[in-house]
Every structure is written in structure tokens, then in C-alpha cells.
Motif scaffolding. Structure first.
Motif, PDB file in Angstrom:
ATOM      1  N   ASN A 161       0.834  -1.212   0.000  1.00  0.00           N
ATOM      2  CA  ASN A 161       0.000   0.000   0.000  1.00  0.00           C
ATOM      3  C   ASN A 161       0.865   1.258   0.000  1.00  0.00           C
ATOM      4  O   ASN A 161       0.572   2.238  -0.693  1.00  0.00           O
ATOM      5  CB  ASN A 161      -0.933   0.000   1.206  1.00  0.00           C
ATOM      6  CG  ASN A 161      -2.035  -1.033   1.094  1.00  0.00           C
ATOM      7  OD1 ASN A 161      -2.357  -1.515   0.016  1.00  0.00           O
ATOM      8  ND2 ASN A 161      -2.615  -1.390   2.227  1.00  0.00           N
ATOM      9  N   LEU A 202       2.310   1.805  -3.381  1.00  0.00           N
ATOM     10  CA  LEU A 202       1.328   2.420  -4.282  1.00  0.00           C
ATOM     11  C   LEU A 202       1.239   3.920  -4.038  1.00  0.00           C
ATOM     12  O   LEU A 202       1.174   4.706  -4.981  1.00  0.00           O
ATOM     13  CB  LEU A 202      -0.045   1.768  -4.099  1.00  0.00           C
ATOM     14  CG  LEU A 202      -0.182   0.361  -4.666  1.00  0.00           C
ATOM     15  CD1 LEU A 202      -1.538  -0.235  -4.284  1.00  0.00           C
ATOM     16  CD2 LEU A 202       0.001   0.352  -6.177  1.00  0.00           C
ATOM     17  N   ARG A 203       1.252   4.314  -2.780  1.00  0.00           N
ATOM     18  CA  ARG A 203       1.167   5.738  -2.450  1.00  0.00           C
ATOM     19  C   ARG A 203       2.338   6.522  -3.038  1.00  0.00           C
ATOM     20  O   ARG A 203       2.174   7.654  -3.486  1.00  0.00           O
ATOM     21  CB  ARG A 203       1.123   5.952  -0.942  1.00  0.00           C
ATOM     22  CG  ARG A 203       1.184   7.455  -0.601  1.00  0.00           C
ATOM     23  CD  ARG A 203       0.947   7.768   0.828  1.00  0.00           C
ATOM     24  NE  ARG A 203      -0.463   7.604   1.099  1.00  0.00           N
ATOM     25  CZ  ARG A 203      -0.971   7.376   2.303  1.00  0.00           C
ATOM     26  NH1 ARG A 203      -0.178   7.294   3.347  1.00  0.00           N
ATOM     27  NH2 ARG A 203      -2.255   7.242   2.476  1.00  0.00           N
ATOM     28  N   GLY A 246       3.993   5.780  -5.675  1.00  0.00           N
ATOM     29  CA  GLY A 246       4.078   5.636  -7.123  1.00  0.00           C
ATOM     30  C   GLY A 246       4.996   4.533  -7.605  1.00  0.00           C
ATOM     31  O   GLY A 246       5.634   4.691  -8.653  1.00  0.00           O
ATOM     32  N   THR A 284      -2.752   1.201  -9.335  1.00  0.00           N
ATOM     33  CA  THR A 284      -2.677   2.641  -9.098  1.00  0.00           C
ATOM     34  C   THR A 284      -2.822   2.898  -7.597  1.00  0.00           C
ATOM     35  O   THR A 284      -3.096   1.979  -6.821  1.00  0.00           O
ATOM     36  CB  THR A 284      -3.800   3.394  -9.840  1.00  0.00           C
ATOM     37  OG1 THR A 284      -5.058   3.039  -9.258  1.00  0.00           O
ATOM     38  CG2 THR A 284      -3.799   3.066 -11.322  1.00  0.00           C
ATOM     39  N   LYS A 285      -2.700   4.151  -7.201  1.00  0.00           N
ATOM     40  CA  LYS A 285      -2.827   4.524  -5.790  1.00  0.00           C
ATOM     41  C   LYS A 285      -4.162   4.104  -5.196  1.00  0.00           C
ATOM     42  O   LYS A 285      -4.257   3.836  -4.011  1.00  0.00           O
ATOM     43  CB  LYS A 285      -2.652   6.037  -5.612  1.00  0.00           C
ATOM     44  CG  LYS A 285      -1.255   6.511  -5.812  1.00  0.00           C
ATOM     45  CD  LYS A 285      -1.150   8.009  -5.582  1.00  0.00           C
ATOM     46  CE  LYS A 285       0.279   8.466  -5.782  1.00  0.00           C
ATOM     47  NZ  LYS A 285       0.446   9.877  -5.445  1.00  0.00           N
ATOM     48  N   TRP A 341      -5.061   0.283  -3.236  1.00  0.00           N
ATOM     49  CA  TRP A 341      -4.543  -0.181  -1.948  1.00  0.00           C
ATOM     50  C   TRP A 341      -5.545  -1.124  -1.288  1.00  0.00           C
ATOM     51  O   TRP A 341      -6.742  -1.069  -1.544  1.00  0.00           O
ATOM     52  CB  TRP A 341      -4.146   0.989  -1.053  1.00  0.00           C
ATOM     53  CG  TRP A 341      -5.252   1.855  -0.551  1.00  0.00           C
ATOM     54  CD1 TRP A 341      -5.840   2.888  -1.209  1.00  0.00           C
ATOM     55  CD2 TRP A 341      -5.888   1.772   0.715  1.00  0.00           C
ATOM     56  NE1 TRP A 341      -6.802   3.455  -0.413  1.00  0.00           N
ATOM     57  CE2 TRP A 341      -6.857   2.789   0.775  1.00  0.00           C
ATOM     58  CE3 TRP A 341      -5.724   0.938   1.829  1.00  0.00           C
ATOM     59  CZ2 TRP A 341      -7.660   2.992   1.886  1.00  0.00           C
ATOM     60  CZ3 TRP A 341      -6.524   1.143   2.932  1.00  0.00           C
ATOM     61  CH2 TRP A 341      -7.480   2.153   2.957  1.00  0.00           C
TER      62      TRP A 341
END
Length: 174
Positions: A101, A104-105, A107, A161-162, A165
Motif C-alpha cells: 500500500n 502504491l502511495r 508511485g 494505481t494509488k 490499496w
């Protein structure tokens, strides 16, 4: 001793979410995390209680987007979990998910996919382990199949993508 301390119900959320690359680690809210980590015994007995306050706090941190902080607290719980226990395997999967997660945040979707794949392997290993009858451990009654299905669905996407998560609450227990 597996009885959680009664005073842990009111742990505050960190003042901000630490994001590597956007701030230095000294900016992380270590004081708040210390409060949760101090509740973790040096060793749990036969299992990690599902209702242990530090465990529940670590899960809640992930649910609220404090991914680095979640990983930190869950690692403290993992370190105290019985060697070879089911909770240790599930905790490792949760730590990998929190780390994914966070990736993802910031990038890094490829790193997140790799970490989610590793979490999926841990859950597969956990699935074949026998659960204790009517146990109170974190892994007892955890919706492993639902989390496996959620991870497989995320990993089936061409690019994460973000917004991809993983929340533990999405599988019904957290």
C-alpha cells in the motif's frame, strides 16, 4: 501471557502519515507509535490474540492510510509472535500488504505488485495450516479466502494505481 493490557483502547492516530521520499524518517510520529509498540509483550504465548490492542491498532492504521506506521506496529507484533505459528504467517502477509500500500502511495506499482504476490504466497501457506479449534488467535476465523480473492483480483489488473490499496476491512474482519 496472552491477556492484552486494558489501557490500550484509546491509542491516538499519528499526527500525520509518514511517506518515505516526501519527508525524512525523523518526521515520523515515533512517539505515537511507541505507545502501541510498548503494549507488545516480549513474547506471546501460544498465539497472538485477535483482540490484542497493538495488533488491532496496526490494522486500524492501515485502514486509515497510515501504511508505514501500520507496518511498524505489525512488525513489533510479528516479532513477538510464536515461531512457526499461524499468526506469524498472517502477520507477515499483513506487513507485506501494508508495505505494498505504501509503495502504491509513492508511485511504485511494480514493487507493490511484487509485495502483494509475496503476501498471496504467505496466505497460501497459511491456508494449508490447521486452525486451532475455537481459537482466539488472530489467524483463527480470519477470512483468509476472501483476502486471497481480493489480492488475486488486484494482481489481475494490468497496472496498479494509488486507488488499488488493500484494506483489511474489505474482507470482513480487521
Amino acid at each position: 501471557m496472552n491477556t492484552p493490557p486494558p489501557s490500550a483502547n484509546h491509542l491516538p492516530m499519528p499526527q500525520w502519515a509518514y511517506v518515505p521520499g516526501e519527508m525524512v524518517e525523523d518526521d515520523a510520529d515515533h512517539d505515537t507509535l511507541w505507545k502501541a509498540k510498548s503494549l507488545v509483550p516480549s513474547r506471546f504465548g501460544d498465539y497472538v490474540p485477535a483482540r490484542h490492542p497493538a495488533l488491532r491498532y496496526g490494522i486500524a492504521l492501515n485502514e486509515r492510510g497510515y501504511f508505514w506506521e501500520s507496518q511498524e506496529v505489525l512488525e513489533a507484533v510479528w516479532a513477538a509472535a510464536p515461531q512457526g505459528g499461524r499468526e506469524r504467517i498472517l502477520l507477515r502477509a499483513c506487513i507485506l500488504i501494508a508495505n505494498a500500500n505504501l509503495r502504491l502511495r509513492i508511485g511504485k506499482p511494480n514493487a507493490a505488485s511484487r509485495l502483494l504476490g509475496e503476501a498471496l504466497q504467505e496466505l497460501g501457506a497459511l491456508k494449508v495450516r490447521k486452525a486451532a479449534a475455537a481459537g482466539d488467535g488472530f489467524a483463527d476465523g480470519f477470512p483468509i479466502e476472501a483476502l486471497i480473492a481480493l489480492l488475486k483480483a488486484r494482481l489481475a489488473r494490468p497496472q496498479l494505481t494509488k486507488t488499488d490499496w488493500v484494506a483489511f476491512s474489505a474482507v470482513g474482519r480487521g
